[in-house]
Design a protein around this motif. Structure first.
Motif, mmCIF file in Angstrom:
data_model
loop_
_atom_site.group_PDB
_atom_site.id
_atom_site.type_symbol
_atom_site.label_atom_id
_atom_site.label_comp_id
_atom_site.label_asym_id
_atom_site.label_seq_id
_atom_site.Cartn_x
_atom_site.Cartn_y
_atom_site.Cartn_z
ATOM 1 N N ASP A 145 0.852 -1.184 0.000
ATOM 2 C CA ASP A 145 0.000 0.000 0.000
ATOM 3 C C ASP A 145 0.890 1.237 0.000
ATOM 4 O O ASP A 145 1.734 1.406 0.890
ATOM 5 C CB ASP A 145 -0.902 -0.010 1.239
ATOM 6 C CG ASP A 145 -1.936 1.111 1.231
ATOM 7 O OD1 ASP A 145 -1.741 2.115 0.513
ATOM 8 O OD2 ASP A 145 -2.942 0.984 1.960
ATOM 9 N N GLU A 146 0.706 2.112 -1.005
ATOM 10 C CA GLU A 146 1.542 3.308 -1.107
ATOM 11 C C GLU A 146 1.462 4.161 0.159
ATOM 12 O O GLU A 146 2.435 4.829 0.531
ATOM 13 C CB GLU A 146 1.119 4.140 -2.318
ATOM 14 C CG GLU A 146 1.490 3.538 -3.661
ATOM 15 C CD GLU A 146 2.994 3.496 -3.892
ATOM 16 O OE1 GLU A 146 3.710 4.363 -3.341
ATOM 17 O OE2 GLU A 146 3.454 2.598 -4.614
ATOM 18 N N ALA A 147 0.326 4.126 0.828
ATOM 19 C CA ALA A 147 0.164 4.934 2.038
ATOM 20 C C ALA A 147 1.076 4.466 3.165
ATOM 21 O O ALA A 147 1.345 5.231 4.103
ATOM 22 C CB ALA A 147 -1.295 4.895 2.493
ATOM 23 N N ASN A 148 1.559 3.232 3.073
ATOM 24 C CA ASN A 148 2.402 2.676 4.135
ATOM 25 C C ASN A 148 3.889 2.711 3.822
ATOM 26 O O ASN A 148 4.699 2.255 4.639
ATOM 27 C CB ASN A 148 1.978 1.231 4.420
ATOM 28 C CG ASN A 148 0.568 1.140 4.975
ATOM 29 O OD1 ASN A 148 0.100 2.060 5.661
ATOM 30 N ND2 ASN A 148 -0.122 0.050 4.682
ATOM 31 N N GLY A 183 7.031 -4.049 -1.483
ATOM 32 C CA GLY A 183 7.209 -5.395 -2.019
ATOM 33 C C GLY A 183 8.468 -6.031 -1.456
ATOM 34 O O GLY A 183 8.757 -5.930 -0.258
ATOM 35 N N GLU A 184 9.227 -6.683 -2.298
ATOM 36 C CA GLU A 184 10.455 -7.331 -1.850
ATOM 37 C C GLU A 184 11.458 -6.286 -1.375
ATOM 38 O O GLU A 184 11.650 -5.252 -2.021
ATOM 39 C CB GLU A 184 11.060 -8.161 -2.988
ATOM 40 C CG GLU A 184 12.217 -9.032 -2.543
ATOM 41 C CD GLU A 184 12.677 -9.985 -3.630
ATOM 42 O OE1 GLU A 184 13.145 -11.083 -3.286
ATOM 43 O OE2 GLU A 184 12.558 -9.647 -4.822
ATOM 44 N N THR A 185 12.106 -6.560 -0.254
ATOM 45 C CA THR A 185 13.078 -5.632 0.328
ATOM 46 C C THR A 185 14.470 -6.242 0.315
ATOM 47 O O THR A 185 14.649 -7.435 0.018
ATOM 48 C CB THR A 185 12.705 -5.296 1.769
ATOM 49 O OG1 THR A 185 12.779 -6.510 2.559
ATOM 50 C CG2 THR A 185 11.301 -4.695 1.862
ATOM 51 N N VAL A 186 15.445 -5.443 0.687
ATOM 52 C CA VAL A 186 16.826 -5.919 0.738
ATOM 53 C C VAL A 186 16.952 -7.086 1.712
ATOM 54 O O VAL A 186 17.606 -8.089 1.417
ATOM 55 C CB VAL A 186 17.773 -4.769 1.120
ATOM 56 C CG1 VAL A 186 19.186 -5.289 1.382
ATOM 57 C CG2 VAL A 186 17.803 -3.710 0.005
ATOM 58 N N TRP A 192 5.216 -7.440 -6.120
ATOM 59 C CA TRP A 192 6.444 -7.890 -5.458
ATOM 60 C C TRP A 192 7.670 -7.174 -6.023
ATOM 61 O O TRP A 192 8.623 -6.870 -5.297
ATOM 62 C CB TRP A 192 6.571 -9.399 -5.644
ATOM 63 C CG TRP A 192 7.675 -10.058 -4.894
ATOM 64 C CD1 TRP A 192 8.777 -10.668 -5.423
ATOM 65 C CD2 TRP A 192 7.789 -10.208 -3.478
ATOM 66 N NE1 TRP A 192 9.569 -11.190 -4.430
ATOM 67 C CE2 TRP A 192 8.975 -10.917 -3.218
ATOM 68 C CE3 TRP A 192 6.997 -9.802 -2.398
ATOM 69 C CZ2 TRP A 192 9.399 -11.234 -1.932
ATOM 70 C CZ3 TRP A 192 7.421 -10.122 -1.114
ATOM 71 C CH2 TRP A 192 8.605 -10.828 -0.896
ATOM 72 N N SER A 193 7.644 -6.878 -7.322
ATOM 73 C CA SER A 193 8.773 -6.205 -7.973
ATOM 74 C C SER A 193 8.664 -4.683 -7.938
ATOM 75 O O SER A 193 9.536 -4.009 -8.475
ATOM 76 C CB SER A 193 8.901 -6.677 -9.427
ATOM 77 O OG SER A 193 9.206 -8.048 -9.489
ATOM 78 N N ASP A 194 7.597 -4.148 -7.329
ATOM 79 C CA ASP A 194 7.400 -2.708 -7.161
ATOM 80 C C ASP A 194 7.440 -1.939 -8.483
ATOM 81 O O ASP A 194 8.409 -1.246 -8.786
ATOM 82 C CB ASP A 194 8.451 -2.130 -6.202
ATOM 83 C CG ASP A 194 8.199 -0.659 -5.874
ATOM 84 O OD1 ASP A 194 7.108 -0.149 -6.195
ATOM 85 O OD2 ASP A 194 9.109 -0.027 -5.296
ATOM 86 N N PRO A 195 6.381 -2.050 -9.291
ATOM 87 C CA PRO A 195 6.347 -1.324 -10.568
ATOM 88 C C PRO A 195 6.593 0.177 -10.433
ATOM 89 O O PRO A 195 7.325 0.764 -11.235
ATOM 90 C CB PRO A 195 4.935 -1.612 -11.094
ATOM 91 C CG PRO A 195 4.575 -2.931 -10.498
ATOM 92 C CD PRO A 195 5.189 -2.915 -9.127
#
Length: 423
Positions: A28-31, A300-303, A354-357
């Motif tokens: 969620d972009e808000a988060n 999405g996926e993080t480091v 997951w890949s954060d478009p």
């Protein structure tokens, strides 16, 4: 046995989808937490980059060094192709439209030997063909239903649904990924396809006892040092060695080689393009975290997630930034900027959060400052385009409908993009 294979396949599917179900993943972009990206045209000493000369002489080498030391790892030595063996050449492939060539590149050092198998399809209509160079995931024989393609003998991730069991392929897997490759359409458009199974360079598992890495070990060394290459850098090294061969192949226009990759291999294509400026075009298909997507966005996926699930992909130093992205000295828009002023295409999928478009788009957007400094357009828009509405400046971008995949829609855009710069 069929029941066992089914449940193994089912478990693979569950595992493949499992990361997206992990707790505390932000969709969620808000988060999305606040973050501050490093400015691609501000030097690490605080100075401003105001000319192409300063970019090439100072800023670009410094950014490349940071990515090498902290993210992907350095290649610990040099190794050239020791031998090339052409297994076969056919002038009547793909219903007479193409030339098929299969060859192996051999690497030797001390008592170690590595064979890298290359499959090439080239249009018969051109003396020197521009080509797409890309790794495949399960063997050269999977990209097209051609009984003449040699089956890989390398270790391959299991996929019982297509007959890959105990990490070995069978005839059942022949042509199993042909939808992702669109070989006939590539040939008809006037381009060649050069593909290699990425596991020939380094099997995709957390084990550095095989593949290319041990060729460079010091006595008693069993694992790359913290600042030395992970698998992505090793795979990128392999793409450059294939490029070494392509420069000598008289049927290939080596000035028009587009390096392309999907997912983890999209990350690889970007790092290869950043290091090796012989690649005239770079294409990243849904490369996500550690690829085109901004790390500091934490969407999405993080480091931390990627370093936990795939600890072998990046260098050991990258783990310092697990849940600590704010301390990264660089972010992925700076990686994309290393491609400048060469054409770059970044692609996302609407169903691939997951890949954060958005993070992939923003990365391309912020990299545009360097393209503009060097006299080209960069990305021609400032806001994300609508789904299935590609844009093509010197940086191209699209977000398509659908999930994480390499599709015919993607290839249609890449061919159009290549036409813009190669023809």
């Amino acid at each position: 046995m069929k029941c066992i294979a089914f449940f193994v396949f089912l478990s693979l599917l569950i595992f493949k989808d499992a990361p997206a179900q992990q707790p505390n993943v932000i969709y969620d972009e808000a988060n999305v937490p606040e973050y501050k990206l490093p400015d691609v045209l501000t030097r690490f000493n605080g100075g401003k980059v105001k000319s192409a000369k300063v970019w090439y002489k100072k800023q670009r080498p410094e950014i490349l060094k940071k990515f090498t030391e902290e993210v992907y790892g350095k290649v610990p030595g040099k190794l050239e192709i020791s031998d090339v063996k052409v297994w076969e050449t056919s002038n009547d492939a793909i219903n007479g439209l193409a030339i098929r060539k299969q060859l192996s590149l051999f690497f030797k050092k001390n008592d170690r030997n590595l064979e890298v198998n290359v499959l090439m399809y080239l249009p018969k209509s051109q003396r020197k063909a521009p080509v797409f160079l890309a790794y495949n995931f399960s063997g050269n024989h999977t990209v097209y239903s051609d009984p003449n393609i040699r089956l890989t003998e390398s270790w391959v991730n299991d996929n019982p649904s297509v007959g890959i069991i105990n990490n070995r392929v069978t005839e059942q897997s022949r042509g199993s990924d042909s939808e992702s490759w669109q070989v006939e359409n590539i040939i008809k458009a006037g381009y060649g396809l050069v593909t290699v199974y990425y596991g020939d360079i380094d099997p995709d598992r957390n084990d550095f006892s095989d593949g290319i890495e041990p060729f460079f070990y010091q006595p008693n060394q069993t694992h790359p040092k913290y600042d030395e290459w992970g698998s992505i850098a090793a795979w990128a090294w392999g793409l450059s060695r294939v490029m070494d061969y392509l420069e000598k192949d008289e049927q290939v226009d080596s000035q028009k080689v587009a390096v392309l990759g999907h997912s983890r291999l999209g990350k690889t294509a970007l790092w290869a393009g950043a290091n090796d400026q012989r690649f005239a075009m770079v294409i990243s298909n849904e490369s996500g975290c550690g690829g085109a997507a901004l790390s500091m966005r934490k969407f999405g996926e993080t480091v931390q997630i990627i370093n936990t699930n795939f600890p072998h992909w990046f260098c050991g130093n990258f783990k310092k930034f697990n849940d600590n992205e704010a301390d990264l000295p660089v972010d992925q828009h700076m990686l994309l900027a290393l491609i400048a002023p060469r054409p770059l295409y970044v692609a996302s999928a609407e169903g691939d959060k997951w890949s954060d478009p958005r993070g992939e788009f923003l990365s391309a957007k912020y990299a545009s400052a360097v393209y503009q400094l060097l006299g080209s357009e960069g990305l021609p828009i400032k806001e994300m385009p609508e789904v299935d509405h590609p844009v093509m400046g010197t940086i191209g971008y699209h977000i398509r409908s659908g999930k994480h995949d390499l599709t015919s829609y993607d290839w249609t855009q890449y061919i159009k993009f290549a036409d813009k710069f190669f023809k």
